[in-house]
Motif scaffolding. Structure first.
Motif, PDB file in Angstrom:
ATOM      1  N   LYS A  44       1.076  -1.310   0.041  1.00  0.00           N
ATOM      2  CA  LYS A  44       0.122   0.018  -0.024  1.00  0.00           C
ATOM      3  C   LYS A  44       1.191   1.275   0.057  1.00  0.00           C
ATOM      4  O   LYS A  44       1.588   1.314   0.910  1.00  0.00           O
ATOM      5  CB  LYS A  44      -0.969   0.129   1.451  1.00  0.00           C
ATOM      6  N   THR A  56     -11.058  -5.300   2.943  1.00  0.00           N
ATOM      7  CA  THR A  56     -12.691  -5.439   2.389  1.00  0.00           C
ATOM      8  C   THR A  56     -12.694  -6.219   1.353  1.00  0.00           C
ATOM      9  O   THR A  56     -13.887  -7.098   1.537  1.00  0.00           O
ATOM     10  CB  THR A  56     -12.999  -3.809   1.957  1.00  0.00           C
ATOM     11  N   THR A 107     -11.843  -0.022   3.175  1.00  0.00           N
ATOM     12  CA  THR A 107     -12.147   0.364   4.240  1.00  0.00           C
ATOM     13  C   THR A 107     -12.856   1.491   4.626  1.00  0.00           C
ATOM     14  O   THR A 107     -13.629   1.519   5.479  1.00  0.00           O
ATOM     15  CB  THR A 107     -10.444   0.364   4.847  1.00  0.00           C
TER      16      THR A 107
HETATM   17  N1  PLP Z   1      -7.021  -0.231  -3.683  1.00  0.00           N
HETATM   18  C1  PLP Z   1      -6.297   0.864  -3.568  1.00  0.00           C
HETATM   19  C2  PLP Z   1      -5.485   1.388  -4.261  1.00  0.00           C
HETATM   20  C3  PLP Z   1      -6.483   1.334  -2.052  1.00  0.00           C
HETATM   21  O1  PLP Z   1      -5.873   2.675  -1.892  1.00  0.00           O
HETATM   22  C4  PLP Z   1      -7.250   0.709  -1.202  1.00  0.00           C
HETATM   23  C5  PLP Z   1      -7.676   1.099   0.328  1.00  0.00           C
HETATM   24  O2  PLP Z   1      -7.413   2.471   0.487  1.00  0.00           O
HETATM   25  C6  PLP Z   1      -8.190  -0.559  -1.537  1.00  0.00           C
HETATM   26  C7  PLP Z   1      -7.514  -0.951  -2.789  1.00  0.00           C
HETATM   27  C8  PLP Z   1      -8.880  -1.229  -0.500  1.00  0.00           C
HETATM   28  O3  PLP Z   1      -8.211  -1.712   0.060  1.00  0.00           O
HETATM   29  P1  PLP Z   1      -8.974  -2.142   1.859  1.00  0.00           P
HETATM   30  O4  PLP Z   1     -10.107  -2.804   1.501  1.00  0.00           O
HETATM   31  O5  PLP Z   1      -7.866  -2.801   2.590  1.00  0.00           O
HETATM   32  O6  PLP Z   1      -9.191  -0.740   2.508  1.00  0.00           O
END
Ligand code: PLP
Length: 305
Positions: free
Chosen positions: A159, A218, A254
């Motif tokens: 991330k 998620t 999230t």
């Molecule tokens: N993809 C990207 C580029 C994101 O920044 C995020 C969350 O901020 C997600 C997918 C979804 O990830 P998560 O469900 O862990 O929040």
């Protein structure tokens, strides 16, 4: 807590807890000059973190992959997140943890290894990537012409702050009067969008891309719910053309949860409203939150002293 100096948000930066407006960085921090940062975001719903351990696991994996090692260990990071939320008094919150490369200890050095890595964390009032009223009518999702950066160049499972392609997609979407965008890779496979994973529903089967995407927490929750509800689901290659035939599309993150779409590109889905499987997953996701699913209560300030 409404009038507290932390009501707008609380941050931890350079070892101190400060009101969010005072959380600043030197302009020479590589987190700023190079986007040399990994991060994670967890939400707090009615006083409890959701899947906190999973977010900390992913944050640790991201830090290890980019070789960014702030001085705080996992237990310290967890305590800092609790304290940021507790300082704000918020019961619903957006909580970020960020590890920056920092600045070189040796003036002028261009070596990442010379940098002083550091941790930043903050809690803000709840954020929805797609506003709630838009979620209710179903998001209008643009199919961006900007390709997602190749996985071999920027690992999407880490991330990170490399958002130029995602932001270009957003600009394209807003220019065309859409709410948000999804991006395909240069080979024409669907990836993800600015801040969320994407799902398709076709003939009752749920799919999400196997590439160009963060392994969203998620997304994991949605896949678990599909198993629980007896809905067939798979992570697999999805050609862009699949968007021409999908019965439903939804987004997952999230900061918003399961967010149905009602339009994708020039197509109007169903009756221009969120589809039934998307709604079932969305409703189950939030109902299970109310029941305490994967919940870690936020510790009170006294407990942290
Ligand atoms: N993809 C990207 C580029 C994101 O920044 C995020 C969350 O901020 C997600 C997918 C979804 O990830 P998560 O469900 O862990 O929040």
């Amino acid at each position: 807590m409404k009038n507290s100096i932390f009501a707008e948000g609380a941050a931890y930066v350079r070892g101190r807890f400060v009101p969010i407006a005072d959380a600043t960085l030197p302009v020479t921090d590589w987190g700023f000059t190079r986007s040399d940062v990994v991060y994670d975001v967890v939400h707090v719903f009615r006083g409890g973190f959701f899947r906190l351990a999973d977010h900390l696991d992913r944050f640790e994996r991201s830090m290890a992959k980019r070789r960014i090692r702030p001085p705080e260990d996992r237990a310290a990071i967890e305590a800092i997140l609790h304290r940021c939320v507790a300082l704000t008094g918020l019961v619903d919150a957006y909580v970020a943890m960020v590890a920056s490369r920092g600045r070189p200890r040796v003036a002028g050095s261009r070596r990442p290894a010379d940098c002083e890595n550091h941790l930043i964390a903050y809690a803000l009032p709840w954020i929805d990537v797609v506003p709630k009223d838009v979620q209710a009518r179903g998001a209008h999702v643009f199919i961006a012409s900007t390709p997602r950066v190749p996985d071999a160049s920027v690992d999407p499972t880490v991330k990170n702050y490399q958002w130029n392609d995602l932001t270009s997609g957003l600009l394209e979407a807003h220019d065309a009067d859409f709410d948000t965008a999804v991006l395909c890779d240069a080979q024409g496979f669907l990836t993800e969008g600015p801040g969320f994973n994407v799902f398709l529903v076709k003939d009752g089967r749920v799919t999400t891309p196997d590439r160009g995407s963060l392994e969203g927490i998620t997304r994991r929750s949605v896949l678990e719910l599909c198993t629980e509800l007896g809905i067939e689901a798979a992570v697999e290659p999805i050609p862009r053309s699949a968007l021409d035939h999908a019965d439903e599309v939804f987004l997952a993150t999230t900061a918003g949860g399961v967010m149905p779409a009602s339009r994708i590109g020039t197509r109007i889905l169903g009756n221009d409203r969120p589809g039934p499987i998307s709604m079932r997953l969305k409703d189950t996701y939030w109902r299970k939150h109310e029941e305490g699913w994967h919940r870690t209560p936020v510790r009170a300030l006294e407990a942290e002293a």
